[in-house]
Design an enzyme around this catalytic site. Sequence first.
Site, short mmCIF file in Angstrom:
data_model
loop_
_atom_site.label_atom_id
_atom_site.label_comp_id
_atom_site.label_asym_id
_atom_site.label_seq_id
_atom_site.Cartn_x
_atom_site.Cartn_y
_atom_site.Cartn_z
CD1 TRP A 100 -4.13 -11.53 -9.62
CD2 TRP A 100 -5.19 -12.85 -7.97
NE1 TRP A 100 -3.96 -10.75 -8.34
CE2 TRP A 100 -4.27 -11.64 -7.32
CE3 TRP A 100 -5.53 -13.67 -7.17
CZ2 TRP A 100 -4.32 -11.67 -5.90
CZ3 TRP A 100 -5.53 -13.54 -5.87
CH2 TRP A 100 -4.76 -12.54 -5.16
CG ASP A 167 -10.39 -11.84 -12.51
OD1 ASP A 167 -10.87 -10.69 -12.07
OD2 ASP A 167 -9.40 -12.54 -11.77
CE LYS A 191 -7.23 -5.20 -6.70
NZ LYS A 191 -6.55 -5.50 -5.78
N1 PLP Z 1 -8.20 -11.17 -9.58
C1 PLP Z 1 -7.58 -10.32 -9.86
C2 PLP Z 1 -6.96 -9.61 -10.96
C3 PLP Z 1 -6.85 -9.85 -8.63
O1 PLP Z 1 -5.97 -8.58 -8.66
C4 PLP Z 1 -7.12 -10.22 -7.25
C5 PLP Z 1 -6.97 -9.61 -6.06
O2 PLP Z 1 -6.26 -8.62 -6.16
C6 PLP Z 1 -8.29 -11.29 -7.27
C7 PLP Z 1 -8.64 -11.90 -8.53
C8 PLP Z 1 -8.59 -12.09 -6.06
O3 PLP Z 1 -9.59 -11.25 -5.58
P1 PLP Z 1 -10.40 -11.55 -3.98
O4 PLP Z 1 -9.33 -11.22 -3.09
O5 PLP Z 1 -11.54 -10.63 -4.24
O6 PLP Z 1 -10.74 -12.91 -4.15
#
Ligand code: PLP
Length: 355
Positions: A100, A167, A191
Amino acid sequence: MKHNFGAGPCILPKEVFQQASEAVIDFNNTGLSILEISHRSKEFEAVIDEATQLVRELLAVPQGYSILFLQGGASLQFAMAPLNLLPEGGKAAYLDTGVWATKALKEAKKFGTVDVVASSIDKNYAYIPKGYSIPKDAAYFHYTANNTIYGTEVFERPATDLPVVVDMSSDIFSREINVADYDLIYAGAQKNMGPAGVTLVIVKDDILGKSGRVLPSMLDYQLHINGGSMYNTPPVYSIFVSMLNLRWLKAKGGVAVLEQENIIKARALYDEIDRNPFFKGTAAIEDRSRMNVTFVMDSPELEAEFLALAKERNLIGIKGHRSVGGFRASIYNALPLSSVNALIDAMKEFEDTHQ
Ligand code: PLP
C-alpha cells in the site's frame, strides 16, 4: 458461530449488521428505506452530522480540522494527497513499508519527485525501517500506519517537522492517536469503521490551497469541505452503517477501551505463536501489528492441514495473503477475545495431535 478473521471488507459487530439491515426496510419509522430517502433530507443530514460528530468525539479531533466522507477508497487518497499538497515540481518524502505504501508513492511520482526515505523490501516488508532521515525541503512526509498484508504497524508517529500524511485504513479507531500530530489522515472505512464505499479523511484546514494546482472538483478537498461531503451524492448507506458502528464503539467506552481489548487479543495470539513449536510469526517482534497477525508453519502440507482444522472449528479467513503465505488472522475491533481464544485452542489442538 463463525469466527471471522478476514482482513475485510467490513468486519462489524452482529448487532450493527442487524440495525443496518432493519433500516434497509424501514429507516427510523419513516416507512422508507435508508437507501431511498433523499441525501438532502433532514433525516440523512442528521446521519452525516452524527457520523461526523462521533468521529470528532472518538478521536478527539481538534478545531481546525475537517472531517470528510469521500468515495474512491484509500487508493484515491494515494493521488488526492499529492494533488492537494504537492506543488508542481515539488518533492514529497515516503516511507516504503509494503504494497500500500508502494502504491501511494507510485501515485505521488506522477505529480512530483518522491524521496523514498527508507524501505523494508529487503526482508519482504517484515519490519518497519528506523533511523532514516527525512529531507527538510519535502512538502510532506507520508507513511502507512498499519501494513495489513505484512502484519507490521507503526505505533509512534515518526519525528519530523514536515506536514505528516498517514494512511490509517487498517488501524483507525483501534488505538488512541493524537490527531494534532498529523496534517492529513485517511482511511478506507472497510476495517474498523464501516462498509466499503466510504473513505474517512481528517484534514488540517490550513495546509490546503497551497499546491497552486488546478484540481478536478472531485479531487479537491476544499470543495468537499465547502459542500459538507455532499458536493455530489454521498455513499449514504456506507456512511449510515459507519455511524451505527461508531455508536457501538462509543457505547463500548470509546477508542481507549477498544485499544486495551486489542492489546489483550494481540498479546494472547502472539504468545501462542511464540510458544507453539508448529507456528512462527513473520513480523519483527517490535513491529508486530495489533490488527493483522501474520504467521507461518515449517511445512506447506501442515499449513493445509491446519487450514482444514480451522475450517472445521469455524475459523474463517485465516489464509495468509499470497505475498506472505501461511496465515493472517485479522483481529479488528469487532472480533471478540472469545474468537481469538477459539483460534488459540485450535493451534493447541493441532500441536497435541501432531507431537
Ligand atoms: N491502505 C491500506 C493500509 C489497506 O489495507 C488498503 C486495503 O486493504 C488500502 C490502502 C486500499 O484501500 P481501498 O481498497 O479502500 O482503496
